[in-house]
Structures are given as C-alpha cells and as structure tokens.
Design an enzyme around this catalytic site. Structure first.
Site, PDB file in Angstrom:
ATOM      1  CG  ASN A  35      35.141  41.570  28.980  1.00 45.88           C
ATOM      2  OD1 ASN A  35      35.726  42.422  29.067  1.00 45.88           O
ATOM      3  ND2 ASN A  35      33.809  41.692  29.040  1.00 45.88           N
ATOM      4  CB  THR A  38      37.034  49.429  30.190  1.00 48.61           C
ATOM      5  OG1 THR A  38      37.263  48.414  31.055  1.00 48.61           O
ATOM      6  CG2 THR A  38      35.407  49.546  30.171  1.00 48.61           C
ATOM      7  CG  ASP A  59      32.238  38.171  29.638  1.00 45.43           C
ATOM      8  OD1 ASP A  59      32.487  38.293  31.056  1.00 45.43           O
ATOM      9  OD2 ASP A  59      31.509  39.054  28.938  1.00 45.43           O
ATOM     10  N   GLY A 105      36.274  30.279  41.755  1.00 41.71           N
ATOM     11  CA  GLY A 105      36.188  29.165  41.602  1.00 41.71           C
ATOM     12  C   GLY A 105      37.447  28.490  40.949  1.00 41.71           C
ATOM     13  CB  ALA A 117      41.096  44.560  42.217  1.00 38.77           C
ATOM     14  CE1 TYR A 148      34.571  49.458  40.061  1.00 34.98           C
ATOM     15  CE2 TYR A 148      34.637  51.341  41.799  1.00 34.98           C
ATOM     16  CZ  TYR A 148      35.283  50.299  41.117  1.00 34.98           C
ATOM     17  OH  TYR A 148      36.495  50.207  41.345  1.00 34.98           O
ATOM     18  CE1 TYR A 162      32.522  30.956  46.258  1.00 32.96           C
ATOM     19  CE2 TYR A 162      34.296  29.466  45.632  1.00 32.96           C
ATOM     20  CZ  TYR A 162      33.127  29.851  45.410  1.00 32.96           C
ATOM     21  OH  TYR A 162      32.361  29.385  44.481  1.00 32.96           O
ATOM     22  CB  THR A 178      45.651  53.760  41.185  1.00 29.38           C
ATOM     23  OG1 THR A 178      45.699  53.156  42.380  1.00 29.38           O
ATOM     24  CG2 THR A 178      47.088  53.330  40.500  1.00 29.38           C
TER      25      THR A 178
HETATM   26  P1  NAD Z   1      40.093  49.189  33.353  1.00 33.66           P
HETATM   27  O1  NAD Z   1      38.679  49.635  32.951  1.00 33.66           O
HETATM   28  O2  NAD Z   1      41.362  49.786  32.685  1.00 33.66           O
HETATM   29  O3  NAD Z   1      40.407  47.775  33.472  1.00 33.66           O
HETATM   30  C1  NAD Z   1      39.318  46.732  33.687  1.00 33.66           C
HETATM   31  C2  NAD Z   1      39.641  45.715  32.688  1.00 33.66           C
HETATM   32  O4  NAD Z   1      38.697  44.545  33.075  1.00 33.66           O
HETATM   33  C3  NAD Z   1      39.437  46.121  31.236  1.00 33.66           C
HETATM   34  O5  NAD Z   1      40.490  45.603  30.600  1.00 33.66           O
HETATM   35  C4  NAD Z   1      38.253  45.401  30.933  1.00 33.66           C
HETATM   36  O6  NAD Z   1      37.952  44.802  29.645  1.00 33.66           O
HETATM   37  C5  NAD Z   1      38.254  44.042  31.804  1.00 33.66           C
HETATM   38  N1  NAD Z   1      36.974  43.733  31.922  1.00 33.66           N
HETATM   39  C6  NAD Z   1      35.754  44.037  32.383  1.00 33.66           C
HETATM   40  N2  NAD Z   1      34.734  43.068  32.571  1.00 33.66           N
HETATM   41  C7  NAD Z   1      35.109  42.111  32.330  1.00 33.66           C
HETATM   42  C8  NAD Z   1      34.626  40.554  32.131  1.00 33.66           C
HETATM   43  N3  NAD Z   1      33.394  40.474  32.430  1.00 33.66           N
HETATM   44  N4  NAD Z   1      35.374  39.693  31.623  1.00 33.66           N
HETATM   45  C9  NAD Z   1      37.017  40.092  31.568  1.00 33.66           C
HETATM   46  N5  NAD Z   1      37.346  41.176  31.353  1.00 33.66           N
HETATM   47  C10 NAD Z   1      36.694  42.259  31.681  1.00 33.66           C
HETATM   48  O7  NAD Z   1      40.185  49.856  35.052  1.00 33.66           O
HETATM   49  P2  NAD Z   1      41.282  49.768  35.947  1.00 33.66           P
HETATM   50  O8  NAD Z   1      41.447  51.265  36.783  1.00 33.66           O
HETATM   51  O9  NAD Z   1      42.461  49.174  35.547  1.00 33.66           O
HETATM   52  O10 NAD Z   1      40.800  48.763  37.155  1.00 33.66           O
HETATM   53  C11 NAD Z   1      41.041  47.674  37.518  1.00 33.66           C
HETATM   54  C12 NAD Z   1      40.739  47.023  38.714  1.00 33.66           C
HETATM   55  O11 NAD Z   1      41.246  47.801  39.893  1.00 33.66           O
HETATM   56  C13 NAD Z   1      39.158  47.149  38.875  1.00 33.66           C
HETATM   57  O12 NAD Z   1      38.353  45.947  39.382  1.00 33.66           O
HETATM   58  C14 NAD Z   1      38.961  48.493  39.695  1.00 33.66           C
HETATM   59  O13 NAD Z   1      37.842  48.033  40.536  1.00 33.66           O
HETATM   60  C15 NAD Z   1      39.990  48.272  40.572  1.00 33.66           C
HETATM   61  N6  NAD Z   1      40.373  49.609  41.213  1.00 33.66           N
HETATM   62  C16 NAD Z   1      40.957  50.640  40.300  1.00 33.66           C
HETATM   63  C17 NAD Z   1      41.370  51.782  40.948  1.00 33.66           C
HETATM   64  C18 NAD Z   1      42.016  52.717  39.932  1.00 33.66           C
HETATM   65  O14 NAD Z   1      42.241  53.998  40.465  1.00 33.66           O
HETATM   66  N7  NAD Z   1      42.263  52.421  38.911  1.00 33.66           N
HETATM   67  C19 NAD Z   1      40.803  52.148  42.219  1.00 33.66           C
HETATM   68  C20 NAD Z   1      40.305  51.002  43.101  1.00 33.66           C
HETATM   69  C21 NAD Z   1      39.912  49.873  42.425  1.00 33.66           C
END
Ligand code: NAD
Length: 321
Positions: A35, A38, A59, A105, A117, A148, A162, A178
C-alpha cells in the site's frame, strides 16, 4: 524457485524489495503487494517488465485477491522502523493483526506455504542473552513500542493457530536488525541515520550513552535465510541475524571511520523501552536450515555507504535542478 509463484506482501519496502529481486533472479513469478505506506514503487522499478513480475497496490488490512495459483506467501507488510510505527501506530497494529489474517487466508485458499516476517522485538528488552527461540520475551504491553512488538507477537500466535487448526503450511522467521541499500535516509534507524549524518556533515546522534548493543545483518544474508526457511518444511520460529554484537557507539564510530567523517558524536535522549542488548542465538538456523551469515559488518556497511552516497548525490542533483 523456477516456475513457482510467490506473493511478497510489503514487497515495495526495504526487505520486501530485496526478496522480490532475489526471487526474480531465481526465475520465480512474483506478485509484490503493497500500500506504499512506508515503501515506494521506486524500490521495485528496476524489476518492472521482468517476466512474471507484477506490482499490486493493495492494503492487506482490506480485501485481498490474487488471481491464479500461488505457491508461497511471504508476509512482510508492516512498518518496521520505530519512527514509522510511532507515526502509524494503528496501521501497524492492523498490519500485524488484520494484515496477517488476510495473508494467512490467502495462503489457505491457495494451499501455499506461508512465511511470517516476525522480529527480534518479540523478545522486548530481553532478560536472556543471547536470545534463543525458546525465550518468551520481556515486552511492555502498553509502552510506545508495543504497537509493533505486540502486533508481531499476535501475528506469531495467529500463524501458529492457522497451522494447528487450519492445516496451513506456515513458518515464522524472527529477523534481527537488517541493513543495506534502499533503507530510507530518514527512516530513523541507527544505520541509515549515522550514514546520512556522516555524508552530510551533521553530528552523529547516539541515543543514551551508546553502550546498548545491536547485532546487524546485511540484507543479502537475511534474504538467504528467509528463502532457506521458505524452501524447507520447518515451522520455526527461527532467528535470522548476524551474531556479531556491537554497541551503538561502536557502530557510530565504525561508520565515522569508514566514511572518513569528521562529524562529532552528540549523545541524545534514549527512547522509552529501548532494549539494552540484542544478539541472536543462530544455532537453530545453522542446524535446521544450514544457514549462517556470510557478510561481515564492515563489508556490508561499505556496500551500504556506497549506495547512500549515490542516493544522496541523486537527491542533491534533483533538488538543484
Ligand atoms: P519497510 O517499512 O521498508 O517495509 C514495509 C512495507 O510494508 C512497506 O513497503 C509498506 O508500504 C508495506 N505495508 C505496510 N502496511 C501495509 C499494509 N497494510 N498493506 C500493504 N502493505 C503494507 O520495512 P522493512 O524493514 O522492509 O521490514 C519489512 C518486514 O520485515 C516487516 O514486517 C518487519 O517487521 C520485518 N522485519 C524487519 C527488520 C529489519 O531490520 N528491517 C527486522 C525484523 C523484522
């Protein structure tokens, strides 16, 4: 992965875009669902036009439909940086709850493998160090970070339910910090903040006295770990992260050295409930997935710095023109 159809939710974000890229290189068909809360279409622009790659603006907290068969759902949609989830608290809780429900789902409808994740943040401010998967965590359920942490803990519980009551083939990966190219310079996380500050000559802002520790994993290693889990039949949860631990001050000093920056270090207020220590015990990932990180922090940081140098130069150029 040849011929397989993977759906990557949050595929236009930092980690999701690297996953999409790797899957395309492995000849999978990829549907990137996002969506753009971010993330940004620019993160996957270079994949547009590649056979089997498509982007769906969607979304996850609403109705989700993907036409045709799906083999793998990688559920990465959620804000992840504290600055983002504090700005979008309800959206973050909804992505972890409703978003996970809808992604599960989809996996159930398509009989696909599902990978959640999750995060080291489920361990909260840990009382056990390093963190093993068997540790239940120490999370403040009403603190600012809970939007979070608790969303991810709920998502893990939902994923497990599930698996056990609906027979979905699920897996949970707990990802530790990361970093790498495509992090946003202003996303508030320590590494992009320090690199941006070094490259623009601003002071480094280190939270507290900087003795709190983090373990940083280069994005290519994290992607390999996630795909090793996706290709296995292991349910997890499994930690994926680099066990090399350093203090936040050491991290700032390393980035200062690698960028040859003269910026001073300024100590600023520490965020509420900021964890004191973070280091994954990765023995389960080694044993069950044959995975261990390959890229040492200096090599990964140099690659990331080179990317930020190009980005920030591009931004300056755009601002001038
Ligand atoms: P990010 O914010 O760059 O990416 C998240 C993405 O999800 C974005 O593109 C955002 O637009 C999208 N998004 C958010 N809500 C949404 C929704 N309701 N519908 C559709 N899209 C949606 O963050 P990231 O660092 O790339 O993290 C990605 C995933 O990895 C997350 O679930 C995060 O919890 C997990 N994670 C990341 C890290 C890290 O160090 N980067 C560590 C632990 C877990």
């Amino acid at each position: 992965m040849t011929g397989l159809h993977a759906v990557v939710t949050g595929g236009a974000g930092f980690l999701g875009s690297h996953l999409c890229e790797r899957l395309v290189h492995l000849n999978a068909s990829v549907t990137c669902m996002d969506n753009f809360l971010t993330g940004s279409p620019g993160n996957v622009e270079h994949l547009m036009g590649r056979p089997g790659f498509r982007v769906m603006e969607c979304d996850l907290t609403g109705f989700v439909h993907v036409p045709g068969p799906v083999d793998l759902v990688l559920h990465f949609a959620s804000s992840a940086s504290p600055a983002d989830y504090l700005r979008h608290p309800i959206e973050t809780l909804k992505a972890g709850s409703l978003g996970t429900l809808h992604a599960l789902g989809l996996a159930r409808e398509k009989d696909a493998r599902f990978v959640l994740a999750s995060t080291s943040e489920v361990y909260g401010d840990p009382l056990e160090h390093p963190q093993r998967e068997s540790y239940w965590g120490n999370v403040n359920p009403v603190g600012p970070r809970s939007v979070y942490d608790e969303a991810k803990r709920f998502a893990e519980s939902l994923t497990t339910a599930y698996r056990e009551s609906r027979g979905v083939d699920t897996a949970i990966v707990r990802i530790f910090n990361t970093y790498g190219p495509r992090m946003r310079p202003h996303d508030g996380r320590a590494i992009p903040t320090f690199i941006r500050q070094a490259l623009t000559g601003e002071p480094f802002t280190v939270a507290g006295d900087g003795t709190q520790t983090r373990s940083i994993c280069y994005v290519d290693d994290t992607v390999s770990g996630v795909l090793a889990l996706a290709s296995s039949d292991f349910a997890g949860p499994v930690n994926i992260g680099n066990p090399v631990e350093m203090s936040v001050l050491e991290l700032a000093e390393t980035i200062r050295r690698l960028t040859r920056s003269c910026s001073p270090i300024r100590f600023v207020e520490r965020p509420v409930d900021d964890p004191d220590v973070r280091r994954p015990d990765t023995s389960l990932a080694v044993r069950r997935l044959g995975w261990r990180p390959q890229i040492d922090p200096e090599t990964g940081l140099l690659r990331t710095i080179a990317w930020f140098e190009r980005e920030l130069r591009g931004t300056d150029a755009a601002a001038v023109s």
